[in-house]
Design a protein around this motif. Sequence first.
Motif, PDB file in Angstrom:
ATOM      1  N   HIS A  20       0.824  -1.210   0.000  1.00  0.00           N
ATOM      2  CA  HIS A  20       0.000   0.000   0.000  1.00  0.00           C
ATOM      3  C   HIS A  20       0.858   1.261   0.000  1.00  0.00           C
ATOM      4  O   HIS A  20       0.520   2.263   0.636  1.00  0.00           O
ATOM      5  CB  HIS A  20      -0.943   0.012   1.219  1.00  0.00           C
ATOM      6  N   ARG A  21       1.952   1.198  -0.728  1.00  0.00           N
ATOM      7  CA  ARG A  21       2.890   2.313  -0.729  1.00  0.00           C
ATOM      8  C   ARG A  21       2.948   2.951  -2.110  1.00  0.00           C
ATOM      9  O   ARG A  21       3.227   2.262  -3.107  1.00  0.00           O
ATOM     10  CB  ARG A  21       4.276   1.838  -0.320  1.00  0.00           C
ATOM     11  N   THR A  22       2.693   4.260  -2.154  1.00  0.00           N
ATOM     12  CA  THR A  22       2.816   4.974  -3.419  1.00  0.00           C
ATOM     13  C   THR A  22       4.286   5.123  -3.771  1.00  0.00           C
ATOM     14  O   THR A  22       5.171   4.956  -2.928  1.00  0.00           O
ATOM     15  CB  THR A  22       2.200   6.373  -3.321  1.00  0.00           C
ATOM     16  N   GLY A  23       4.551   5.445  -5.018  1.00  0.00           N
ATOM     17  CA  GLY A  23       5.915   5.716  -5.436  1.00  0.00           C
ATOM     18  C   GLY A  23       6.282   7.163  -5.154  1.00  0.00           C
ATOM     19  O   GLY A  23       5.624   7.855  -4.377  1.00  0.00           O
ATOM     20  N   ILE A  24       7.339   7.615  -5.782  1.00  0.00           N
ATOM     21  CA  ILE A  24       7.805   8.996  -5.612  1.00  0.00           C
ATOM     22  C   ILE A  24       7.596   9.728  -6.931  1.00  0.00           C
ATOM     23  O   ILE A  24       8.320   9.487  -7.909  1.00  0.00           O
ATOM     24  CB  ILE A  24       9.289   9.037  -5.202  1.00  0.00           C
ATOM     25  N   PRO A  25       6.617  10.622  -7.010  1.00  0.00           N
ATOM     26  CA  PRO A  25       6.320  11.290  -8.274  1.00  0.00           C
ATOM     27  C   PRO A  25       7.517  11.989  -8.919  1.00  0.00           C
ATOM     28  O   PRO A  25       7.633  11.991 -10.153  1.00  0.00           O
ATOM     29  CB  PRO A  25       5.231  12.298  -7.876  1.00  0.00           C
ATOM     30  N   LEU A  26       8.425  12.563  -8.127  1.00  0.00           N
ATOM     31  CA  LEU A  26       9.579  13.247  -8.705  1.00  0.00           C
ATOM     32  C   LEU A  26      10.624  12.277  -9.251  1.00  0.00           C
ATOM     33  O   LEU A  26      11.589  12.682  -9.888  1.00  0.00           O
ATOM     34  CB  LEU A  26      10.225  14.184  -7.692  1.00  0.00           C
ATOM     35  N   GLY A  27      10.464  10.978  -8.960  1.00  0.00           N
ATOM     36  CA  GLY A  27      11.309   9.983  -9.595  1.00  0.00           C
ATOM     37  C   GLY A  27      12.725   9.869  -9.055  1.00  0.00           C
ATOM     38  O   GLY A  27      13.624   9.430  -9.786  1.00  0.00           O
ATOM     39  N   ARG A  28      12.944  10.224  -7.794  1.00  0.00           N
ATOM     40  CA  ARG A  28      14.287  10.104  -7.234  1.00  0.00           C
ATOM     41  C   ARG A  28      14.216   9.933  -5.721  1.00  0.00           C
ATOM     42  O   ARG A  28      13.255  10.354  -5.088  1.00  0.00           O
ATOM     43  CB  ARG A  28      15.150  11.333  -7.554  1.00  0.00           C
ATOM     44  N   ILE A  29      15.244   9.298  -5.165  1.00  0.00           N
ATOM     45  CA  ILE A  29      15.435   9.228  -3.722  1.00  0.00           C
ATOM     46  C   ILE A  29      16.081  10.536  -3.292  1.00  0.00           C
ATOM     47  O   ILE A  29      16.980  11.054  -3.955  1.00  0.00           O
ATOM     48  CB  ILE A  29      16.345   8.037  -3.349  1.00  0.00           C
ATOM     49  N   ALA A  30      15.656  11.080  -2.172  1.00  0.00           N
ATOM     50  CA  ALA A  30      16.240  12.346  -1.710  1.00  0.00           C
ATOM     51  C   ALA A  30      17.681  12.145  -1.264  1.00  0.00           C
ATOM     52  O   ALA A  30      18.066  11.074  -0.790  1.00  0.00           O
ATOM     53  CB  ALA A  30      15.423  12.907  -0.544  1.00  0.00           C
ATOM     54  N   ALA A  31      18.477  13.183  -1.407  1.00  0.00           N
ATOM     55  CA  ALA A  31      19.807  13.235  -0.806  1.00  0.00           C
ATOM     56  C   ALA A  31      19.677  13.912   0.552  1.00  0.00           C
ATOM     57  O   ALA A  31      18.776  14.736   0.758  1.00  0.00           O
ATOM     58  CB  ALA A  31      20.761  14.028  -1.696  1.00  0.00           C
ATOM     59  N   PRO A  32      20.552  13.597   1.505  1.00  0.00           N
ATOM     60  CA  PRO A  32      20.491  14.275   2.809  1.00  0.00           C
ATOM     61  C   PRO A  32      20.527  15.789   2.686  1.00  0.00           C
ATOM     62  O   PRO A  32      19.890  16.501   3.474  1.00  0.00           O
ATOM     63  CB  PRO A  32      21.729  13.744   3.532  1.00  0.00           C
ATOM     64  N   GLU A  33      21.224  16.279   1.674  1.00  0.00           N
ATOM     65  CA  GLU A  33      21.319  17.732   1.478  1.00  0.00           C
ATOM     66  C   GLU A  33      19.984  18.357   1.120  1.00  0.00           C
ATOM     67  O   GLU A  33      19.744  19.538   1.420  1.00  0.00           O
ATOM     68  CB  GLU A  33      22.364  18.046   0.393  1.00  0.00           C
ATOM     69  N   ASP A  34      19.090  17.582   0.481  1.00  0.00           N
ATOM     70  CA  ASP A  34      17.753  18.104   0.171  1.00  0.00           C
ATOM     71  C   ASP A  34      16.992  18.417   1.454  1.00  0.00           C
ATOM     72  O   ASP A  34      16.304  19.438   1.556  1.00  0.00           O
ATOM     73  CB  ASP A  34      16.953  17.076  -0.639  1.00  0.00           C
ATOM     74  N   VAL A  35      17.138  17.543   2.424  1.00  0.00           N
ATOM     75  CA  VAL A  35      16.468  17.747   3.712  1.00  0.00           C
ATOM     76  C   VAL A  35      17.130  18.884   4.477  1.00  0.00           C
ATOM     77  O   VAL A  35      16.458  19.719   5.096  1.00  0.00           O
ATOM     78  CB  VAL A  35      16.494  16.448   4.532  1.00  0.00           C
ATOM     79  N   ALA A  36      18.453  18.943   4.425  1.00  0.00           N
ATOM     80  CA  ALA A  36      19.185  20.002   5.122  1.00  0.00           C
ATOM     81  C   ALA A  36      18.768  21.383   4.632  1.00  0.00           C
ATOM     82  O   ALA A  36      18.634  22.326   5.426  1.00  0.00           O
ATOM     83  CB  ALA A  36      20.689  19.800   4.942  1.00  0.00           C
ATOM     84  N   GLU A  37      18.542  21.520   3.341  1.00  0.00           N
ATOM     85  CA  GLU A  37      18.136  22.820   2.797  1.00  0.00           C
ATOM     86  C   GLU A  37      16.799  23.256   3.379  1.00  0.00           C
ATOM     87  O   GLU A  37      16.583  24.440   3.667  1.00  0.00           O
ATOM     88  CB  GLU A  37      18.067  22.765   1.274  1.00  0.00           C
ATOM     89  N   ALA A  38      15.886  22.310   3.554  1.00  0.00           N
ATOM     90  CA  ALA A  38      14.582  22.645   4.144  1.00  0.00           C
ATOM     91  C   ALA A  38      14.745  23.057   5.602  1.00  0.00           C
ATOM     92  O   ALA A  38      14.094  24.004   6.078  1.00  0.00           O
ATOM     93  CB  ALA A  38      13.636  21.449   4.036  1.00  0.00           C
ATOM     94  N   VAL A  39      15.613  22.356   6.328  1.00  0.00           N
ATOM     95  CA  VAL A  39      15.866  22.708   7.726  1.00  0.00           C
ATOM     96  C   VAL A  39      16.429  24.111   7.822  1.00  0.00           C
ATOM     97  O   VAL A  39      15.979  24.924   8.652  1.00  0.00           O
ATOM     98  CB  VAL A  39      16.844  21.689   8.365  1.00  0.00           C
ATOM     99  N   LEU A  40      17.421  24.422   7.005  1.00  0.00           N
ATOM    100  CA  LEU A  40      18.046  25.749   7.082  1.00  0.00           C
ATOM    101  C   LEU A  40      17.071  26.854   6.715  1.00  0.00           C
ATOM    102  O   LEU A  40      17.100  27.933   7.304  1.00  0.00           O
ATOM    103  CB  LEU A  40      19.289  25.821   6.200  1.00  0.00           C
TER     104      LEU A  40
END
Length: 265
Positions: A220-240
């Motif tokens: 019951h798990r959807t995929g990722i529409p953007l078509g990629r696994i996130a990099a840790p830096e993607d999350v860091a940018e949101a935190v900053l």
Amino acid sequence: MSPDTEFRGRLALVTGAARGIGAAVARAFVARGAHVIATDRDAQGLDRLAADHPDRLTVRPLDVTDPEAVEALVADVERTVGPLDVAVNVAGILHSSPVSALRDEDWAATFAVNTNGVLHVSRAAARRMVERGTGSIVTVASNAAGIPRTGMAAYAASKAAAVMFTKCLGLEVAARGVRCNTVSPGSTDTDMQRALWAEAGSTDRDAAARRVIEGDLATHRTGIPLGRIAAPEDVAEAVLFLASDRARHITLHDLYVDGGATLRA
């Protein structure tokens, strides 16, 4: 303001900084001019991080499940280094198991880090921030907090609790100039993600990533529409962003960084 000076003169505490998202957050703050107090139970990982940033990063081993240790560290940092401007809760663990086989000790350990740890660090930081009338607290949660996941009940529940705790704290301290927000990543290229793939019996990292991106109807798990696994830096940018003055009118917010995987359910 130049991006590399956005946090100049500011002090940021980051938990879970020895690897993965926590390390990416610590590096990003240093790159933007902050001095970082990097904490983790993994002293060797912290040493590796410090070797790359000897001038603007101070490492302090810390177990966030120990409230007395957290309070002592924050008090010592404020006394010897300076007042905290930002606190980021990244420390987290995951025990994967169906509920029918979930051990009590794994449930307790998951909440001890993912929920109680957020309480301990946020409480210690917020007490001091409200006295100064300024500060930002960011908790890294998970998109699993907002959508059911098979085999992840303890993790999802602990992260959902952390999200609501952070929002409640944010409501209490808003009038004192302190902002509290959460960032909820989806699948991210970290040791935790790779451990999940290994538990599922996958030895081919690329094939495992493709399965996550494509989704799985059986779980019951959807995929990722953007078509990629996130990099840790993607999350860091949101935190900053949420920690910065650019987000000065944002609090009680939960920012999903999951490539659309939850369809923002």
